[in-house]
Write a protein that holds these residues in place. Structure first.
Motif, mmCIF file in Angstrom:
data_model
loop_
_atom_site.group_PDB
_atom_site.id
_atom_site.type_symbol
_atom_site.label_atom_id
_atom_site.label_comp_id
_atom_site.label_asym_id
_atom_site.label_seq_id
_atom_site.Cartn_x
_atom_site.Cartn_y
_atom_site.Cartn_z
ATOM 1 N N ASP A 1 2.445 4.823 -5.611
ATOM 2 C CA ASP A 1 2.287 3.426 -6.052
ATOM 3 C C ASP A 1 3.354 3.063 -7.072
ATOM 4 O O ASP A 1 3.103 2.293 -7.994
ATOM 5 C CB ASP A 1 0.882 3.199 -6.615
ATOM 6 N N TRP A 2 4.544 3.611 -6.920
ATOM 7 C CA TRP A 2 5.656 3.318 -7.811
ATOM 8 C C TRP A 2 6.955 3.331 -7.007
ATOM 9 O O TRP A 2 7.069 4.001 -5.984
ATOM 10 C CB TRP A 2 5.737 4.335 -8.954
ATOM 11 N N LEU B 1 6.886 -3.869 -8.129
ATOM 12 C CA LEU B 1 5.866 -3.667 -7.099
ATOM 13 C C LEU B 1 4.677 -4.559 -7.379
ATOM 14 O O LEU B 1 4.101 -4.501 -8.478
ATOM 15 C CB LEU B 1 5.465 -2.200 -7.072
ATOM 16 N N VAL C 1 5.060 1.530 0.550
ATOM 17 C CA VAL C 1 5.864 1.863 -0.628
ATOM 18 C C VAL C 1 6.619 3.173 -0.390
ATOM 19 O O VAL C 1 7.801 3.305 -0.737
ATOM 20 C CB VAL C 1 4.971 1.969 -1.876
ATOM 21 N N ILE D 1 0.853 -1.185 0.000
ATOM 22 C CA ILE D 1 0.000 0.000 0.000
ATOM 23 C C ILE D 1 0.894 1.241 0.000
ATOM 24 O O ILE D 1 2.086 1.150 0.313
ATOM 25 C CB ILE D 1 -0.945 0.004 1.219
ATOM 26 N N PRO D 2 0.368 2.410 -0.350
ATOM 27 C CA PRO D 2 1.211 3.606 -0.455
ATOM 28 C C PRO D 2 2.061 3.896 0.771
ATOM 29 O O PRO D 2 3.226 4.304 0.637
ATOM 30 C CB PRO D 2 0.200 4.719 -0.714
ATOM 31 N N GLN E 1 0.995 -5.862 -7.831
ATOM 32 C CA GLN E 1 -0.225 -5.140 -8.202
ATOM 33 C C GLN E 1 -1.435 -5.763 -7.500
ATOM 34 O O GLN E 1 -1.448 -6.946 -7.241
ATOM 35 C CB GLN E 1 -0.425 -5.166 -9.701
#
Length: 354
Positions: free
Chosen positions: A342-343, A352, A161, A157-158, A354
């Protein structure tokens, strides 16, 4: 999440009343995703609850509540049993919190790490963990001999990340050859999986272990295998006296006291708080005795520069893994970009999920 029998969830201490609580003080409830003895994330939230108890507030809590249907049921139970203020302390509690809040408009709800506030009686609060991960990333970049850093991640999740990216950006600011390898365990608290992930990373040549999971297992594994490690949410020095570089320590107590007092005084209003080093919601843990003094000094100076705004962990130019500039030179990531990250940045090995 750690699997817990439903009967056990509901039997955990719902009545931990302070014997000297005053009748006019609000009753405060907490929902925890892990056990209070995880020595990480939930441990620090529980320390914040203890601060409320010491201030004379009546509190209760339910620990090891899975995200999903169980969370909705537990939140509803707290709301229907006289709690005036409820803190739900995991990202996956966001939708259940908002749903129950609409059914109990007179109860105040505070959700940790989320972004939805669908009714006026819901607030959100968070800590800028990425600031600490940037600092510890710099320390890891100085300490690594293999140039391979490891990261035990919970869910892609953000929030997680963002932490991975901050760590490698910090590392590469002092060591351009550093890279970071990630193993996902798809759990916030699972000591067995966390330990296995740390072992896998070490077997790949990693010599500094970081984590965004809640147990001390990665730290203990690092201690056993003779590599460095970074503590998560709480100071984990006792589990890795030779391994701990430092730790990212969350401080929730002052915020909990502030919000309980606001309910008590009738001044509570919906808010969205995201504090970091400058607000003292985040601090560094004990520095390891074997960490060189120069590395400690670098960390302390970096904390002060983040506090003052002299540096931002996501100062551009920053490229993603494909080489595309995501944050131009002279700019830094705004909160919207950070909250939806999200990267991966350059330096993270692998794709990453998905």
């Amino acid at each position: 999440m750690k699997k817990t029998h439903k009967a056990a969830i509901l039997s955990v201490a719902l009545a931990c009343a302070h014997p000297f609580a005053l009748a006019d003080k609000p009753k405060v409830g907490f929902v925890y995703v892990g056990p209070v003895g995880d020595h990480g994330w939930t441990y620090q939230h529980h320390a914040g609850r203890d601060a409320l108890e010491q201030a004379g507030y009546e509190t209760s809590y339910v620990e090891s509540v899975p995200e999903g249907a169980d969370a909705e049921r537990v939140i509803r139970q707290l709301a229907s049993t006289g709690h005036d203020l409820i803190f739900t302390t995991s990202f996956g509690y966001m939708d259940p919190t908002n749903k129950i809040a609409q059914a109990f408009p007179d109860v105040k709800f505070e959700h940790a790490t989320g972004y939805k506030r669908e009714s006026d009686n819901v607030s959100s609060y968070n800590i800028r963990f990425y600031e600490g991960r940037y600092v510890t990333g710099k320390m890891a970049g100085e300490l690594t001999k293999s140039n391979k850093l490891g990261y035990v991640g919970a869910f892609p999740i953000p929030e997680v990340v963002r932490g991975i990216n901050a760590a490698i950006l910090g590392a590469r600011s002092v060591n351009p050859d550093a890279e970071i390898h990630v193993v996902w365990v798809n759990s916030w608290f699972d000591p067995g999986k966390e330990a296995d992930a740390a072992k896998t990373l070490i077997d790949q040549g990693v010599d500094v272990i970081m984590q965004h999971t809640d147990s001390a297992a990665p730290m203990q594994t690092a201690e056993q295998r003779g590599v460095w490690a970074i503590g998560q949410a709480s100071d984990m020095h006792e589990f890795g006296p030779n391994a701990q570089v430092s730790a990212i320590v969350n401080s929730w107590g002052p915020y909990y006291l502030e919000r309980a007092k606001a309910v008590e005084n009738g001044t509570w209003k919906q808010n969205d708080v995201w504090g970091g080093f400058s607000s003292d919601m985040l601090r560094m843990g004990q520095y390891g005795e074997k960490v060189p003094a120069g590395v400690v000094k670098m960390a302390e100076d970096t904390v002060e520069m983040i506090k003052s705004g002299a540096i931002h962990p996501f100062d551009g130019p920053i490229k993603d893994q494909s080489g595309t500039v995501q944050i131009p030179a002279g700019q830094h990531a705004d909160d919207g970009l950070l909250l939806g990250m999200d990267w991966y940045v350059e330096g993270v090995v692998g794709q990453l999920p998905q």
